[in-house]
Design a protein around this motif. Sequence first.
Motif, mmCIF file in Angstrom:
data_model
loop_
_atom_site.group_PDB
_atom_site.id
_atom_site.type_symbol
_atom_site.label_atom_id
_atom_site.label_comp_id
_atom_site.label_asym_id
_atom_site.label_seq_id
_atom_site.Cartn_x
_atom_site.Cartn_y
_atom_site.Cartn_z
ATOM 1 N N PHE A 329 28.542 -5.853 -34.640
ATOM 2 C CA PHE A 329 27.505 -6.723 -34.109
ATOM 3 C C PHE A 329 27.128 -6.353 -32.681
ATOM 4 N N PHE A 330 27.993 -5.596 -32.003
ATOM 5 C CA PHE A 330 27.665 -5.204 -30.632
ATOM 6 C C PHE A 330 26.343 -4.441 -30.610
ATOM 7 N N VAL A 331 26.205 -3.487 -31.538
ATOM 8 C CA VAL A 331 24.991 -2.670 -31.580
ATOM 9 C C VAL A 331 23.783 -3.533 -31.941
ATOM 10 N N HIS A 332 23.984 -4.491 -32.854
ATOM 11 C CA HIS A 332 22.874 -5.369 -33.244
ATOM 12 C C HIS A 332 22.462 -6.274 -32.082
ATOM 13 N N ARG A 333 23.437 -6.747 -31.328
ATOM 14 C CA ARG A 333 23.119 -7.569 -30.152
ATOM 15 C C ARG A 333 22.271 -6.783 -29.162
ATOM 16 N N VAL A 334 22.806 -5.632 -28.763
ATOM 17 C CA VAL A 334 22.145 -4.832 -27.737
ATOM 18 C C VAL A 334 20.775 -4.356 -28.220
ATOM 19 N N GLY A 335 20.648 -4.156 -29.536
ATOM 20 C CA GLY A 335 19.385 -3.697 -30.093
ATOM 21 C C GLY A 335 18.260 -4.701 -30.033
ATOM 22 N N ARG A 336 18.539 -5.922 -29.563
ATOM 23 C CA ARG A 336 17.467 -6.918 -29.399
ATOM 24 C C ARG A 336 16.555 -6.574 -28.226
ATOM 25 N N THR A 337 17.011 -5.687 -27.328
ATOM 26 C CA THR A 337 16.154 -5.241 -26.233
ATOM 27 C C THR A 337 15.885 -3.751 -26.419
ATOM 28 N N GLY A 338 15.035 -3.187 -25.565
ATOM 29 C CA GLY A 338 14.707 -1.768 -25.682
ATOM 30 C C GLY A 338 13.997 -1.421 -26.972
ATOM 31 N N ARG A 339 13.188 -2.337 -27.498
ATOM 32 C CA ARG A 339 12.508 -2.110 -28.778
ATOM 33 C C ARG A 339 11.295 -1.207 -28.584
ATOM 34 N N ASN A 340 11.029 -0.388 -29.611
ATOM 35 C CA ASN A 340 9.838 0.468 -29.623
ATOM 36 C C ASN A 340 9.711 1.304 -28.357
ATOM 37 N N GLY A 341 10.853 1.800 -27.867
ATOM 38 C CA GLY A 341 10.837 2.686 -26.713
ATOM 39 C C GLY A 341 10.699 2.005 -25.374
ATOM 40 N N GLN A 342 10.682 0.672 -25.358
ATOM 41 C CA GLN A 342 10.549 -0.053 -24.103
ATOM 42 C C GLN A 342 11.903 -0.114 -23.378
ATOM 43 N N PRO A 343 11.901 -0.179 -22.045
ATOM 44 C CA PRO A 343 13.166 -0.266 -21.313
ATOM 45 C C PRO A 343 13.823 -1.631 -21.474
ATOM 46 N N GLY A 344 15.134 -1.677 -21.374
ATOM 47 C CA GLY A 344 15.872 -2.932 -21.464
ATOM 48 C C GLY A 344 17.229 -2.788 -20.801
ATOM 49 N N THR A 345 17.846 -3.916 -20.536
ATOM 50 C CA THR A 345 19.172 -3.920 -19.916
ATOM 51 C C THR A 345 20.112 -4.775 -20.752
ATOM 52 N N ALA A 346 21.300 -4.252 -21.009
ATOM 53 C CA ALA A 346 22.336 -5.004 -21.722
ATOM 54 C C ALA A 346 23.589 -5.020 -20.852
ATOM 55 N N ILE A 347 24.093 -6.231 -20.562
ATOM 56 C CA ILE A 347 25.277 -6.375 -19.717
ATOM 57 C C ILE A 347 26.371 -7.056 -20.525
ATOM 58 N N THR A 348 27.511 -6.423 -20.597
ATOM 59 C CA THR A 348 28.667 -6.990 -21.302
ATOM 60 C C THR A 348 29.674 -7.494 -20.279
ATOM 61 N N VAL A 349 29.988 -8.774 -20.359
ATOM 62 C CA VAL A 349 30.956 -9.407 -19.472
ATOM 63 C C VAL A 349 32.290 -9.485 -20.214
ATOM 64 N N TYR A 350 33.362 -9.034 -19.553
ATOM 65 C CA TYR A 350 34.654 -9.041 -20.247
ATOM 66 C C TYR A 350 35.776 -9.476 -19.317
ATOM 67 N N ASN A 351 36.792 -10.094 -19.923
ATOM 68 C CA ASN A 351 38.016 -10.475 -19.218
ATOM 69 C C ASN A 351 39.019 -9.326 -19.293
ATOM 70 N N PRO A 352 40.027 -9.312 -18.400
ATOM 71 C CA PRO A 352 41.048 -8.259 -18.463
ATOM 72 C C PRO A 352 41.742 -8.170 -19.819
ATOM 73 N N ASP A 353 41.897 -9.308 -20.516
ATOM 74 C CA ASP A 353 42.595 -9.268 -21.808
ATOM 75 C C ASP A 353 41.724 -8.710 -22.927
ATOM 76 N N GLU A 354 40.489 -8.315 -22.610
ATOM 77 C CA GLU A 354 39.606 -7.722 -23.613
ATOM 78 C C GLU A 354 39.504 -6.206 -23.469
ATOM 79 N N GLU A 355 40.387 -5.606 -22.666
ATOM 80 C CA GLU A 355 40.356 -4.162 -22.438
ATOM 81 C C GLU A 355 40.382 -3.381 -23.747
ATOM 82 N N ASP A 356 41.274 -3.784 -24.652
ATOM 83 C CA ASP A 356 41.405 -3.062 -25.922
ATOM 84 C C ASP A 356 40.122 -3.132 -26.738
ATOM 85 N N ARG A 357 39.450 -4.283 -26.710
ATOM 86 C CA ARG A 357 38.217 -4.436 -27.491
ATOM 87 C C ARG A 357 37.075 -3.637 -26.862
#
Length: 454
Positions: A329-357
């Motif tokens: 789902f990460f790719v599907h989430r991020v794919g909501r922006t940058g459609r049809n060659g347009q620029p977009g920004t995707a920011i992932t916020v993570y806690n230290p306990d999510e390092e493995d993920r």
Amino acid sequence: MAKFTDYNLRPEINGALEKIRFNEPTEVQARLIPVVMQGRSVVGQSQTGSGKTHTFLIPIFQKLDTNNQGVQAIITTPSRELAQQIYAAAKQIASNFAENTEPRIGLYIGGTDKARQLQQLKSQQPQIVIGTPGRIKDLYEANAALDIHTAATLVVDEADMTLDMGFLNEVDAIAAALPADLQMLVFSATIPQKLQPFLRKYLTNPVVEEIPAETVISPTIENILVGTKGQTKDELVYSLLTMGTPYMALVFANTKIRAKALAKYLRNRGLKVAEIHGDIQPRERKRTMQAIQNLDYQYVVATDLAARGIDIPGVSLIINDGIPNELEFFVHRVGRTGRNGQPGTAITVYNPDEEDRVGAVEHMGVAFKPMTLTKSGELRDGYDRRRREQRNKTNVKLDPTMIGLVKKKKKNVKPGYKRQIKSAIARDARYKKRVEERASLRATRKAKKKANNG
């Protein structure tokens, strides 16, 4: 580079494409539109945002017989929101036809008035059917109120999601009611193994096209990774949303509970936020989606169920409130922006306990740009989160004799010299270990002897 005008399309279709500034087909469109217009069945696999919707809509409208009043094409999709989006795209094309020839398009999804739909079908059938599998099947089985047996084309959109959500039996029932020479168009981001029996049942020698992505994430998207560093995710998400002026920002949460809590926090901080998740009732969700389309909201908080089911034009910023439970789902989430060659920004916020993920997402081929949010509210280049691993790699310290051996071997390179060096290092390590063990034994014996004499 091919252009839509190369396909000798109806002027109504060309006019519709011009209005939405579609000039050049995407790769999946360029590969499959000519094939579909030849009447072939296809299986098209391509990433989210690649243009699958118009890949099947354009051929459907191209071969539509406006004089035929029966159902000619059926499009199934697993979510109500996605059905509504396809319906909107289809209506946009249909609106370019003359009033007396404008194709009739029926939208049939759960949460709508079934009795009213049954009544309408008594007087007139749609030429193009769009909807969720369950509702289409229900209307067909209600004394064939929806007379689908005349359809020549069946589109199964988002086939993998259809399978995951348990709707494949309904699609199977619909397909079984259609003619034997049916043209079936299957589109999906992935083609899981469990989908194969269905494909073999209805598709004979289809054209299969897998459109490889040059990168897992569109190159027009800046994919940023930001750690919390002592902040709560609530605080960090708010700061990221308000540090600039996004045209439309979409925040993804992993659960309905988290989505509601985050939306409440953002509202308390003064932001006007819309929510899209499973606890929103159908009527309210429809109103909310309409308000979002009308740009009444600048910020939307959604769950992963919506990640594959909504397409909000103009999303310039995606924020992931952590790594999704299902990594794809990460790719599907991020794919909501940058459609049809347009620029977009995707920011992932993570806690230290999510390092493995985070590492698991990187293993999928996703490249992050590490950044940090300064106290002044600016994003600055951050450090590579893997630097600690690199720094902690064990280095074998060699004594002067071994260093000399390595240098000598490098000067006089012969086959197998690396293996010889490794063997020599291993022998040296074993020798030192034996020396240390003997020294330890001597020290132990001395200590015992001293204790006995004392």
